[in-house]
Design a protein around this motif. Structure first.
Motif, PDB file in Angstrom:
ATOM      1  N   TYR A 170     -78.120  75.317  -8.166  1.00  0.00           N
ATOM      2  CA  TYR A 170     -78.055  73.960  -8.688  1.00  0.00           C
ATOM      3  C   TYR A 170     -78.130  72.925  -7.581  1.00  0.00           C
ATOM      4  N   GLY A 193     -80.583  72.360 -12.470  1.00  0.00           N
ATOM      5  CA  GLY A 193     -80.923  73.730 -12.108  1.00  0.00           C
ATOM      6  C   GLY A 193     -82.335  74.007 -12.571  1.00  0.00           C
ATOM      7  N   ASP A 242     -76.725  84.106  -5.959  1.00  0.00           N
ATOM      8  CA  ASP A 242     -77.943  83.310  -5.990  1.00  0.00           C
ATOM      9  C   ASP A 242     -77.986  82.309  -7.141  1.00  0.00           C
ATOM     10  N   THR A 243     -77.247  82.556  -8.207  1.00  0.00           N
ATOM     11  CA  THR A 243     -77.412  81.708  -9.387  1.00  0.00           C
ATOM     12  C   THR A 243     -76.216  80.818  -9.699  1.00  0.00           C
ATOM     13  N   GLU A 244     -75.038  81.181  -9.283  1.00  0.00           N
ATOM     14  CA  GLU A 244     -73.856  80.378  -9.606  1.00  0.00           C
ATOM     15  C   GLU A 244     -73.363  79.668  -8.359  1.00  0.00           C
ATOM     16  N   SER A 247     -70.804  76.747 -11.467  1.00  0.00           N
ATOM     17  CA  SER A 247     -71.545  77.163 -12.643  1.00  0.00           C
ATOM     18  C   SER A 247     -71.309  76.190 -13.800  1.00  0.00           C
ATOM     19  N   GLY A 269     -78.488  79.516 -15.400  1.00  0.00           N
ATOM     20  CA  GLY A 269     -78.433  80.015 -14.024  1.00  0.00           C
ATOM     21  C   GLY A 269     -79.022  79.017 -13.058  1.00  0.00           C
ATOM     22  N   HIS A 282     -72.455  85.415  -9.202  1.00  0.00           N
ATOM     23  CA  HIS A 282     -73.674  85.972  -8.633  1.00  0.00           C
ATOM     24  C   HIS A 282     -74.105  85.008  -7.530  1.00  0.00           C
TER      25      HIS A 282
END
Length: 158
Positions: free
Chosen positions: A55, A72, A7-9, A46, A52, A5
């Motif tokens: 980071y 994160g 935006d998160t990983e 990740s 999520g 994803h």
């Protein structure tokens, strides 16, 4: 690894702990900045068990170990890697990079291509070694491990 994803990983920032790194010339400082830019610009990152990101990564050297401080929104973890398994490929890669730059100054195109193939092969080997050492701790794609290995080389270079 599954598709990340966006935006998160991912890594949103990378910081170097200058106090723990060897003194660097202006050229090496430039290499470090370029490596950080490339890594942050495009990555899949990740940490295992993290809910999520994005980071923030802070890299430092402590007692001949590479320290990854990863933070994160709801995650903070430190991973410490011995540089010993990477030292051989780091040394070989930096030597072949010197040979490559020397070849660019006056070798034939076929000689340059030959040295470049060796350089890329060692770069892939270093990236795979780094990725394997982080297995179970941080999940990343091949291109991210290549960019991270480039940064490690810039940190290791004296």
């Amino acid at each position: 690894m599954t598709e990340a994803h966006p935006d998160t990983e991912r890594l949103a920032s990378v910081e170097l702990d200058a106090a723990t790194l060897p003194a660097a010339t202006a050229e090496i400082e430039h290499e470090r900045r370029v490596a950080i830019f490339d890594l942050v610009e495009r990555n899949v990152f990740s940490p295992a068990g993290a809910p999520g990101g994005p980071y923030a990564l802070k890299l430092s050297l402590q007692d001949s170990k590479l320290v990854f401080d990863v933070a994160g929104p709801d995650h903070a973890r430190t991973h410490v890697l011995s540089l010993t398994p990477l030292k051989g490929v780091l040394r070989d890669y930096l030597m072949i990079c010197d040979s490559y730059y020397e070849a660019l100054r006056g070798s034939s195109p076929s000689q340059i291509e030959s040295v470049d193939m060796g350089r890329r092969g060692l770069h892939n080997e270093g990236a795979e070694t780094l990725k394997a050492r982080l297995d179970g701790k941080i999940d990343m794609d091949h291109e991210t491990s290549r960019r991270l290995f480039t940064l490690v080389c810039a940190l290791y270079r004296r």
